[in-house]
Design a protein around this motif. Structure first.
Motif, PDB file in Angstrom:
ATOM      1  N   ALA A 112       0.832  -1.200   0.000  1.00 32.99           N
ATOM      2  CA  ALA A 112       0.000   0.000   0.000  1.00 32.99           C
ATOM      3  C   ALA A 112       0.869   1.252   0.000  1.00 32.99           C
ATOM      4  CB  ALA A 112      -0.894  -0.024   1.233  1.00 32.99           C
ATOM      5  N   PRO A 113       0.269   2.417  -0.230  1.00 29.59           N
ATOM      6  CA  PRO A 113       1.040   3.664  -0.191  1.00 29.59           C
ATOM      7  C   PRO A 113       1.825   3.833   1.123  1.00 29.59           C
ATOM      8  CG  PRO A 113      -1.103   4.101  -1.126  1.00 29.59           C
ATOM      9  CD  PRO A 113      -1.122   2.669  -0.641  1.00 29.59           C
ATOM     10  N   TRP A 114       1.285   3.277   2.191  1.00 27.40           N
ATOM     11  CA  TRP A 114       1.969   3.378   3.480  1.00 27.40           C
ATOM     12  C   TRP A 114       3.187   2.459   3.569  1.00 27.40           C
ATOM     13  CZ3 TRP A 114       1.297   6.735   7.392  1.00 27.40           C
ATOM     14  CH2 TRP A 114       0.161   7.534   7.354  1.00 27.40           C
ATOM     15  N   ALA A 115       3.303   1.499   2.674  1.00 26.23           N
ATOM     16  CA  ALA A 115       4.365   0.495   2.773  1.00 26.23           C
ATOM     17  C   ALA A 115       5.758   1.116   2.805  1.00 26.23           C
ATOM     18  CB  ALA A 115       4.255  -0.513   1.636  1.00 26.23           C
ATOM     19  N   VAL A 116       5.977   2.159   2.035  1.00 32.31           N
ATOM     20  CA  VAL A 116       7.300   2.805   1.997  1.00 32.31           C
ATOM     21  C   VAL A 116       7.644   3.379   3.374  1.00 32.31           C
ATOM     22  CG1 VAL A 116       8.633   4.706   1.004  1.00 32.31           C
ATOM     23  CG2 VAL A 116       7.192   3.299  -0.467  1.00 32.31           C
ATOM     24  N   ILE A 117       6.693   4.056   3.994  1.00 31.70           N
ATOM     25  CA  ILE A 117       6.937   4.655   5.312  1.00 31.70           C
ATOM     26  C   ILE A 117       7.094   3.566   6.371  1.00 31.70           C
ATOM     27  CG2 ILE A 117       5.948   6.141   7.111  1.00 31.70           C
ATOM     28  CD1 ILE A 117       6.969   7.640   4.603  1.00 31.70           C
ATOM     29  N   VAL A 118       6.255   2.533   6.310  1.00 29.19           N
ATOM     30  CA  VAL A 118       6.355   1.435   7.275  1.00 29.19           C
ATOM     31  C   VAL A 118       7.699   0.743   7.119  1.00 29.19           C
ATOM     32  CG1 VAL A 118       5.354  -0.774   8.009  1.00 29.19           C
ATOM     33  CG2 VAL A 118       3.850   1.147   7.463  1.00 29.19           C
ATOM     34  N   ASP A 119       8.158   0.560   5.891  1.00 28.09           N
ATOM     35  CA  ASP A 119       9.460  -0.051   5.647  1.00 28.09           C
ATOM     36  C   ASP A 119      10.588   0.828   6.196  1.00 28.09           C
ATOM     37  OD1 ASP A 119      11.006  -2.234   4.544  1.00 28.09           O
ATOM     38  OD2 ASP A 119      11.681  -0.796   3.024  1.00 28.09           O
ATOM     39  N   GLN A 120      10.496   2.134   5.997  1.00 26.70           N
ATOM     40  CA  GLN A 120      11.500   3.047   6.560  1.00 26.70           C
ATOM     41  C   GLN A 120      11.503   2.969   8.088  1.00 26.70           C
ATOM     42  OE1 GLN A 120      10.432   6.871   4.962  1.00 26.70           O
ATOM     43  NE2 GLN A 120      11.390   6.472   2.992  1.00 26.70           N
ATOM     44  N   PHE A 121      10.309   2.880   8.666  1.00 28.06           N
ATOM     45  CA  PHE A 121      10.179   2.745  10.110  1.00 28.06           C
ATOM     46  C   PHE A 121      10.851   1.457  10.587  1.00 28.06           C
ATOM     47  CE2 PHE A 121       6.972   1.949  13.725  1.00 28.06           C
ATOM     48  CZ  PHE A 121       7.711   2.682  14.636  1.00 28.06           C
ATOM     49  N   SER A 122      10.611   0.376   9.875  1.00 27.38           N
ATOM     50  CA  SER A 122      11.230  -0.908  10.209  1.00 27.38           C
ATOM     51  C   SER A 122      12.755  -0.813  10.138  1.00 27.38           C
ATOM     52  CB  SER A 122      10.732  -1.997   9.266  1.00 27.38           C
ATOM     53  OG  SER A 122      11.343  -3.228   9.558  1.00 27.38           O
ATOM     54  N   GLU A 123      13.248  -0.196   9.087  1.00 28.37           N
ATOM     55  CA  GLU A 123      14.703  -0.018   8.950  1.00 28.37           C
ATOM     56  C   GLU A 123      15.264   0.785  10.118  1.00 28.37           C
ATOM     57  OE1 GLU A 123      15.796   1.566   5.139  1.00 28.37           O
ATOM     58  OE2 GLU A 123      14.788  -0.069   4.081  1.00 28.37           O
TER      59      GLU A 123
END
Length: 85
Positions: free
Chosen positions: A61-72
């Protein structure tokens, strides 16, 4: 459907966390994860937080990029240790 712009601040709002710059920095610093623990498996999420994070990544989803950055960000200390940086 979530119509809010995907930003780190809005992610923290969505998760019910302190969305201030200092709040985000403190959360990331205080909740580092080992490399082998996936974001969705972190012990500090409640069920709705975990569901939101996992669903956003699964759906790409559009949020995936931000969630992935958060995970990193939450894995950054472990990655630094494992790479010797």
């Amino acid at each position: 459907m979530i119509t809010t712009e995907p930003t780190m601040t809005n992610l923290f709002l969505q998760l019910g966390l302190d969305e201030s710059e200092q709040g985000i920095a403190d959360f990331i610093k205080g909740h580092q994860l080992p490399t082998e623990v996936a974001l969705g498996d972190a012990p500090y999420w409640n069920d709705s937080q975990r569901q939101f994070l996992v669903e956003q990544l699964r759906a790409d989803a559009p949020w995936a990029v931000i969630v992935d950055q958060f995970s990193e960000s939450l894995h950054s200390d472990a990655v630094k240790r494992s790479t010797g940086l």
